[in-house]
Design an enzyme around this catalytic site. Sequence first.
Site, PDB file in Angstrom:
ATOM      1  N   ASP A 102       0.840  -1.199   0.000  1.00  0.00           N
ATOM      2  CA  ASP A 102       0.000   0.000   0.000  1.00  0.00           C
ATOM      3  C   ASP A 102       0.875   1.249   0.000  1.00  0.00           C
ATOM      4  O   ASP A 102       2.034   1.210   0.414  1.00  0.00           O
ATOM      5  CB  ASP A 102      -0.891   0.027   1.248  1.00  0.00           C
ATOM      6  CG  ASP A 102      -1.850  -1.159   1.278  1.00  0.00           C
ATOM      7  OD1 ASP A 102      -2.155  -1.713   0.210  1.00  0.00           O
ATOM      8  OD2 ASP A 102      -2.279  -1.522   2.395  1.00  0.00           O
TER       9      ASP A 102
HETATM   10  N1  URA Z   1      -1.193  -6.006   3.711  1.00  0.00           N
HETATM   11  C1  URA Z   1      -1.686  -4.760   3.779  1.00  0.00           C
HETATM   12  O1  URA Z   1      -2.715  -4.530   4.388  1.00  0.00           O
HETATM   13  N2  URA Z   1      -1.014  -3.778   3.170  1.00  0.00           N
HETATM   14  C2  URA Z   1       0.159  -3.971   2.514  1.00  0.00           C
HETATM   15  O2  URA Z   1       0.737  -3.026   1.991  1.00  0.00           O
HETATM   16  C3  URA Z   1       0.652  -5.269   2.455  1.00  0.00           C
HETATM   17  C4  URA Z   1      -0.034  -6.283   3.049  1.00  0.00           C
END
Ligand code: URA
Length: 243
Positions: A102
């Site tokens: 993310d």
């Molecule tokens: N899980 C998440 O919630 N975000 C990420 O960036 C990676 C795994």
Amino acid sequence: MQIRLDKFLADAGIGTRSEVKNLIKRKAVTINGVCVAKPERKITPDADEIAVNGTTVAARGFVTYMLHKPAGYVCAVKDDRFPTVMELVPQNRDLFPVGRLDKDTEGLLLITNDGGMAHRMLSPRRHVDKTYLAVLDRPAEKAYIDSFSVGVEIGDDTPTLPARLVICDGGSPELAYLPEKYCACADAGRVALLTIQEGRYHQVKRMFHAVGSEVIYLKRLTFGTLVLPMSLKKGEAIRVEAL
Ligand code: URA
């Protein structure tokens, strides 16, 4: 950079790892004109001439970087609104990120032009471990360990695969990765390590949400056998041996 002969041939598209091992055993492969029988022989792709049945094999020029992704960058090749992780690695050779973190997640991200490797690392059937350091908005409960170990419902068609949760205490070495502003959270039982084998959208955040906690900071520490080096600063990338 040196790599194994069988890996070089497989990466060059000559065949699968076991097919190229057979070729080597059948003495179809030469290094600088000399027949070799050992798949594990190390070669230097830029210097050695490798041939199969007398025909020189060209390296495909795969390159893979391990990036310490900072928050604020999106995992895309191009984006109109936000900076992309591609700005943090040398700009060439058709590179792309291996999966996604993310925008607000930090940590280990691979960037490559090796589609086969990316597929192997991401394939749900291969169950590649990914470990995340998470800071929560409230203390993690021991019950989360059991819930995650059998899989939780996060609103998809199927529950998550079993995952391993460790609630950090003051002695956990992984706390060395924690930004200073969250150090007090570890004493409050709000820091945990979660190892998952899938890569669903927002998976870690949704798993904690499902058991009643919100993730306020997330960093990926490992991907398969790779571990984010402590010495790799945010925004820096290093080349890694083909996987
Ligand atoms: N899980 C998440 O919630 N975000 C990420 O960036 C990676 C795994």
